[in-house]
Write a protein that holds these residues in place. Sequence first.
Motif, PDB file in Angstrom:
ATOM      1  N   LEU A  32      13.654  -6.949   9.591  1.00  0.00           N
ATOM      2  CA  LEU A  32      13.431  -5.912   8.582  1.00  0.00           C
ATOM      3  C   LEU A  32      12.334  -4.941   9.015  1.00  0.00           C
ATOM      4  O   LEU A  32      12.450  -3.733   8.803  1.00  0.00           O
ATOM      5  N   LEU A  33      11.284  -5.459   9.618  1.00  0.00           N
ATOM      6  CA  LEU A  33      10.215  -4.584  10.102  1.00  0.00           C
ATOM      7  C   LEU A  33      10.723  -3.650  11.197  1.00  0.00           C
ATOM      8  O   LEU A  33      10.389  -2.469  11.219  1.00  0.00           O
ATOM      9  N   LEU A  34      11.529  -4.159  12.106  1.00  0.00           N
ATOM     10  CA  LEU A  34      12.083  -3.317  13.164  1.00  0.00           C
ATOM     11  C   LEU A  34      13.002  -2.250  12.588  1.00  0.00           C
ATOM     12  O   LEU A  34      12.980  -1.104  13.017  1.00  0.00           O
ATOM     13  N   LEU A  35      13.785  -2.608  11.594  1.00  0.00           N
ATOM     14  CA  LEU A  35      14.667  -1.641  10.956  1.00  0.00           C
ATOM     15  C   LEU A  35      13.853  -0.553  10.274  1.00  0.00           C
ATOM     16  O   LEU A  35      14.148   0.627  10.390  1.00  0.00           O
ATOM     17  N   ALA A  36      12.793  -0.934   9.562  1.00  0.00           N
ATOM     18  CA  ALA A  36      11.949   0.051   8.876  1.00  0.00           C
ATOM     19  C   ALA A  36      11.282   0.977   9.881  1.00  0.00           C
ATOM     20  O   ALA A  36      11.198   2.173   9.672  1.00  0.00           O
ATOM     21  N   CYS A  37      10.801   0.431  10.994  1.00  0.00           N
ATOM     22  CA  CYS A  37      10.138   1.254  12.004  1.00  0.00           C
ATOM     23  C   CYS A  37      11.109   2.247  12.635  1.00  0.00           C
ATOM     24  O   CYS A  37      10.719   3.337  13.010  1.00  0.00           O
ATOM     25  N   SER A  38      12.372   1.883  12.751  1.00  0.00           N
ATOM     26  CA  SER A  38      13.330   2.782  13.374  1.00  0.00           C
ATOM     27  C   SER A  38      13.581   4.013  12.514  1.00  0.00           C
ATOM     28  O   SER A  38      14.101   5.006  12.991  1.00  0.00           O
ATOM     29  N   ILE A  97      15.722   5.909   1.971  1.00  0.00           N
ATOM     30  CA  ILE A  97      15.603   6.768   3.157  1.00  0.00           C
ATOM     31  C   ILE A  97      14.851   6.059   4.282  1.00  0.00           C
ATOM     32  O   ILE A  97      15.294   6.053   5.429  1.00  0.00           O
ATOM     33  N   LEU A  98      13.704   5.444   3.952  1.00  0.00           N
ATOM     34  CA  LEU A  98      12.820   4.872   4.966  1.00  0.00           C
ATOM     35  C   LEU A  98      12.928   3.362   5.134  1.00  0.00           C
ATOM     36  O   LEU A  98      12.410   2.809   6.094  1.00  0.00           O
ATOM     37  N   GLY A  99      13.579   2.686   4.199  1.00  0.00           N
ATOM     38  CA  GLY A  99      13.594   1.232   4.213  1.00  0.00           C
ATOM     39  C   GLY A  99      12.407   0.708   3.425  1.00  0.00           C
ATOM     40  O   GLY A  99      11.650   1.473   2.819  1.00  0.00           O
ATOM     41  N   ALA A 100      12.222  -0.587   3.436  1.00  0.00           N
ATOM     42  CA  ALA A 100      11.110  -1.199   2.710  1.00  0.00           C
ATOM     43  C   ALA A 100       9.789  -0.848   3.395  1.00  0.00           C
ATOM     44  O   ALA A 100       9.705  -0.875   4.621  1.00  0.00           O
ATOM     45  N   LYS A 143       2.184   5.463  14.762  1.00  0.00           N
ATOM     46  CA  LYS A 143       3.298   6.266  14.247  1.00  0.00           C
ATOM     47  C   LYS A 143       3.593   5.789  12.827  1.00  0.00           C
ATOM     48  O   LYS A 143       4.018   4.648  12.633  1.00  0.00           O
ATOM     49  N   TRP A 144       3.319   6.653  11.846  1.00  0.00           N
ATOM     50  CA  TRP A 144       3.490   6.232  10.463  1.00  0.00           C
ATOM     51  C   TRP A 144       3.874   7.364   9.530  1.00  0.00           C
ATOM     52  O   TRP A 144       3.708   8.524   9.854  1.00  0.00           O
ATOM     53  N   ILE A 145       4.394   6.945   8.381  1.00  0.00           N
ATOM     54  CA  ILE A 145       4.635   7.829   7.240  1.00  0.00           C
ATOM     55  C   ILE A 145       3.946   7.172   6.057  1.00  0.00           C
ATOM     56  O   ILE A 145       4.147   5.983   5.802  1.00  0.00           O
ATOM     57  N   LYS A 146       3.124   7.943   5.354  1.00  0.00           N
ATOM     58  CA  LYS A 146       2.446   7.452   4.161  1.00  0.00           C
ATOM     59  C   LYS A 146       2.888   8.293   2.972  1.00  0.00           C
ATOM     60  O   LYS A 146       2.969   9.517   3.071  1.00  0.00           O
TER      61      LYS A 146
END
Length: 84
Positions: free
Chosen positions: A13-19, A41-44, A64-67
């Motif tokens: 799940l973390l890898l999916l969210a990061c993608s 849109i972004l996942g969990a 690399k992030w979105i807040k």
Amino acid sequence: MSAKTWCVIGACLLLLACSRVDKQHYDQLLIGQPFDEVKSILGAPGECTDILGGKRCQWGNNKKWIKVTFVDDSVLFFNAKGLE
């Protein structure tokens, strides 16, 4: 399920969210969007912190992030770092 199975599921799940932490997904965010729409849109989110009647959630990592800041479960503000 075993603890090992849960760890594998969590890592996937973390890898999916990061993608989804990229400019294409960031450009789909809008002020006023509900949390559930941002999540679709972004996942969990990797983490959320309660702040002054709202919450601030982060997707990605330290480089690399979105807040996104939510008030009343709607986007108030969002920013990003390291997107391509």
